[in-house]
Design a protein around this motif. Structure first.
Motif, PDB file in Angstrom:
ATOM      1  N   ASP A   1      80.101 -10.633  18.368  1.00 45.13           N
ATOM      2  CA  ASP A   1      80.708  -9.725  17.218  1.00 45.13           C
ATOM      3  C   ASP A   1      80.496 -10.309  15.948  1.00 45.13           C
ATOM      4  N   LEU A   2      80.778 -11.706  15.940  1.00 46.16           N
ATOM      5  CA  LEU A   2      80.627 -12.592  14.761  1.00 46.16           C
ATOM      6  C   LEU A   2      79.245 -12.277  14.352  1.00 46.16           C
ATOM      7  N   LEU A   3      78.221 -12.440  15.098  1.00 47.81           N
ATOM      8  CA  LEU A   3      76.726 -12.461  15.060  1.00 47.81           C
ATOM      9  C   LEU A   3      76.364 -10.927  14.082  1.00 47.81           C
ATOM     10  N   VAL A   4      77.113  -9.908  14.892  1.00 47.03           N
ATOM     11  CA  VAL A   4      76.991  -8.553  14.265  1.00 47.03           C
ATOM     12  C   VAL A   4      77.219  -8.444  12.898  1.00 47.03           C
ATOM     13  N   ALA A   5      78.700  -8.952  12.657  1.00 51.25           N
ATOM     14  CA  ALA A   5      79.286  -9.188  11.402  1.00 51.25           C
ATOM     15  C   ALA A   5      78.524  -9.602  10.278  1.00 51.25           C
ATOM     16  N   LEU A   6      77.761 -10.874  10.662  1.00 54.16           N
ATOM     17  CA  LEU A   6      77.115 -11.629   9.712  1.00 54.16           C
ATOM     18  C   LEU A   6      75.799 -10.885   9.494  1.00 54.16           C
ATOM     19  N   ALA A   7      75.183 -10.231  10.474  1.00 58.75           N
ATOM     20  CA  ALA A   7      74.108  -9.430  10.321  1.00 58.75           C
ATOM     21  C   ALA A   7      74.234  -8.205   9.312  1.00 58.75           C
ATOM     22  N   GLN A   8      75.487  -7.583   9.145  1.00 55.44           N
ATOM     23  CA  GLN A   8      75.675  -6.480   8.377  1.00 55.44           C
ATOM     24  C   GLN A   8      76.148  -6.831   6.908  1.00 55.44           C
ATOM     25  N   GLY A   9      76.130  -8.316   6.803  1.00 55.44           N
ATOM     26  CA  GLY A   9      76.040  -8.855   5.249  1.00 55.44           C
ATOM     27  C   GLY A   9      77.598  -9.409   4.959  1.00 55.44           C
ATOM     28  N   TYR A  10      78.345  -9.429   5.970  1.00 56.24           N
ATOM     29  CA  TYR A  10      79.731 -10.013   5.445  1.00 56.24           C
ATOM     30  C   TYR A  10      79.528 -11.489   5.472  1.00 56.24           C
ATOM     31  N   ALA A  11      80.403 -11.960   4.501  1.00 54.45           N
ATOM     32  CA  ALA A  11      80.489 -13.583   4.639  1.00 54.45           C
ATOM     33  C   ALA A  11      81.260 -14.188   5.908  1.00 54.45           C
ATOM     34  N   LEU A  12      81.014 -15.429   5.806  1.00 49.27           N
ATOM     35  CA  LEU A  12      81.718 -15.917   7.139  1.00 49.27           C
ATOM     36  C   LEU A  12      82.999 -15.801   7.303  1.00 49.27           C
ATOM     37  N   PRO A  13      83.859 -15.921   6.172  1.00 45.95           N
ATOM     38  CA  PRO A  13      85.308 -15.716   6.386  1.00 45.95           C
ATOM     39  C   PRO A  13      85.710 -14.336   6.655  1.00 45.95           C
ATOM     40  N   ALA A  14      84.990 -13.563   5.921  1.00 41.41           N
ATOM     41  CA  ALA A  14      85.436 -12.126   6.333  1.00 41.41           C
ATOM     42  C   ALA A  14      84.825 -11.657   7.549  1.00 41.41           C
ATOM     43  N   SER A  15      83.663 -12.279   8.155  1.00 39.15           N
ATOM     44  CA  SER A  15      83.278 -12.024   9.297  1.00 39.15           C
ATOM     45  C   SER A  15      84.091 -12.449  10.404  1.00 39.15           C
ATOM     46  N   LEU A  16      84.593 -13.557  10.217  1.00 33.63           N
ATOM     47  CA  LEU A  16      85.616 -13.988  11.484  1.00 33.63           C
ATOM     48  C   LEU A  16      87.007 -13.291  11.383  1.00 33.63           C
ATOM     49  N   ARG A  17      87.399 -12.804  10.081  1.00 32.01           N
ATOM     50  CA  ARG A  17      88.813 -11.892  10.279  1.00 32.01           C
ATOM     51  C   ARG A  17      88.367 -10.706  10.853  1.00 32.01           C
ATOM     52  N   GLN A  18      87.172 -10.046  10.653  1.00 35.29           N
ATOM     53  CA  GLN A  18      86.893  -9.000  11.370  1.00 35.29           C
ATOM     54  C   GLN A  18      86.510  -8.861  12.719  1.00 35.29           C
ATOM     55  N   THR A  19      86.025  -9.922  13.242  1.00 37.44           N
ATOM     56  CA  THR A  19      85.651 -10.287  14.630  1.00 37.44           C
ATOM     57  C   THR A  19      86.983 -10.398  15.169  1.00 37.44           C
ATOM     58  N   VAL A  20      88.024 -10.981  14.637  1.00 35.40           N
ATOM     59  CA  VAL A  20      89.531 -11.157  15.409  1.00 35.40           C
ATOM     60  C   VAL A  20      90.019  -9.898  15.514  1.00 35.40           C
ATOM     61  N   MET A  21      89.797  -9.195  14.353  1.00 38.29           N
ATOM     62  CA  MET A  21      90.604  -7.982  14.223  1.00 38.29           C
ATOM     63  C   MET A  21      90.023  -6.912  15.341  1.00 38.29           C
ATOM     64  N   ASP A  22      88.685  -6.763  15.352  1.00 29.86           N
ATOM     65  CA  ASP A  22      88.008  -5.982  16.439  1.00 29.86           C
ATOM     66  C   ASP A  22      88.588  -6.523  17.756  1.00 29.86           C
ATOM     67  N   THR A  23      88.590  -7.730  18.092  1.00 25.85           N
ATOM     68  CA  THR A  23      88.809  -8.090  19.359  1.00 25.85           C
ATOM     69  C   THR A  23      90.273  -7.482  19.833  1.00 25.85           C
ATOM     70  N   GLY A  24      91.211  -8.155  18.814  1.00 22.06           N
ATOM     71  CA  GLY A  24      92.432  -7.833  19.121  1.00 22.06           C
ATOM     72  C   GLY A  24      92.812  -6.384  19.222  1.00 22.06           C
ATOM     73  N   LEU A  25      92.125  -5.654  18.440  1.00 24.30           N
ATOM     74  CA  LEU A  25      92.390  -4.054  18.369  1.00 24.30           C
ATOM     75  C   LEU A  25      91.938  -3.469  19.684  1.00 24.30           C
ATOM     76  N   GLN A  26      90.682  -3.759  20.048  1.00 22.96           N
ATOM     77  CA  GLN A  26      90.190  -3.302  21.413  1.00 22.96           C
ATOM     78  C   GLN A  26      91.136  -3.558  22.732  1.00 22.96           C
ATOM     79  N   ALA A  27      91.777  -5.103  22.520  1.00 22.66           N
ATOM     80  CA  ALA A  27      92.553  -5.382  23.545  1.00 22.66           C
ATOM     81  C   ALA A  27      93.962  -4.548  23.333  1.00 22.66           C
ATOM     82  N   LEU A  28      94.439  -4.114  22.347  1.00 25.45           N
ATOM     83  CA  LEU A  28      95.608  -3.574  21.955  1.00 25.45           C
ATOM     84  C   LEU A  28      95.468  -1.992  22.471  1.00 25.45           C
ATOM     85  N   LEU A  29      94.491  -1.526  22.162  1.00 24.99           N
ATOM     86  CA  LEU A  29      94.314   0.196  22.385  1.00 24.99           C
ATOM     87  C   LEU A  29      94.069   0.087  23.821  1.00 24.99           C
TER      88      LEU A  29
END
Length: 169
Positions: free
Chosen positions: A39-67
């Motif tokens: 997921d981090l690799l995809v976020a980086l490929a989309q053009g997010y900077a590393l800190p934003a990519s890390l936040r997005q990745t953690v949020m995505d994974t947590g949201l998947q688990a929560l749902l």
């Protein structure tokens, strides 16, 4: 390891369900780590900077688990979360890897060209993601195909909308 990869592939092509995975917290942790990296690799490929990519990745994974946990707990089937999450995140690794060319295409091509060439493959990828989760939820929730499809569509679309709202490009 080979058996886990085989089972992830079989889930991704709708031939196996979450019961193919053992109820192992170690396996879930390993699958989650690989999912986070993909997921981090995809976020980086989309053009997010590393800190934003890390936040997005953690949020995505947590949201998947929560749902997933919310749907399972609504039917009092929370003990199945380990297997269902292992199956979904495992399939998510393959879905993430399949989306890499799309992410790079949208980033590197001019907007008109990207929309013209990549809109249909992106919709097909989204549809397949929903179908894989439908397959997993149908078995994990002991639900019919329509109920599982609605739950899967809600999970995928809420996740996509939330991430797009919180992390605009």
């Amino acid at each position: 390891m080979k058996a886990v990869i085989r089972d992830v592939w079989r889930v991704s092509i709708l031939q196996a369900g979450p019961q193919a995975f053992p109820r192992s917290w170690g396996l879930l942790a390993a699958v989650t780590l690989v999912y986070l990296l993909s997921d981090l690799l995809v976020a980086l490929a989309q053009g997010y900077a590393l800190p934003a990519s890390l936040r997005q990745t953690v949020m995505d994974t947590g949201l998947q688990a929560l749902l997933l946990a919310a749907f399972l707990s609504a039917k009092l089937l929370l003990p199945r979360l380990n297997q269902a999450l292992s199956a979904w995140l495992g399939a998510g690794v393959l879905l993430n890897l399949a989306s890499l060319p799309l992410a790079l295409g949208y980033r590197l091509l001019p907007v008109k060209s990207a929309d013209a060439w990549l809109a249909v493959p992106l919709l097909l990828w989204l549809a397949w993601s929903i179908m894989v989760l439908t397959h997993i939820l149908r078995q994990a929730l002991d639900a019919g195909p329509i109920t599982a499809f609605v739950a899967a569509a809600v999970c995928v679309l809420v996740s996509q909308w939330t991430l797009a709202s919180l992390f605009p490009l």
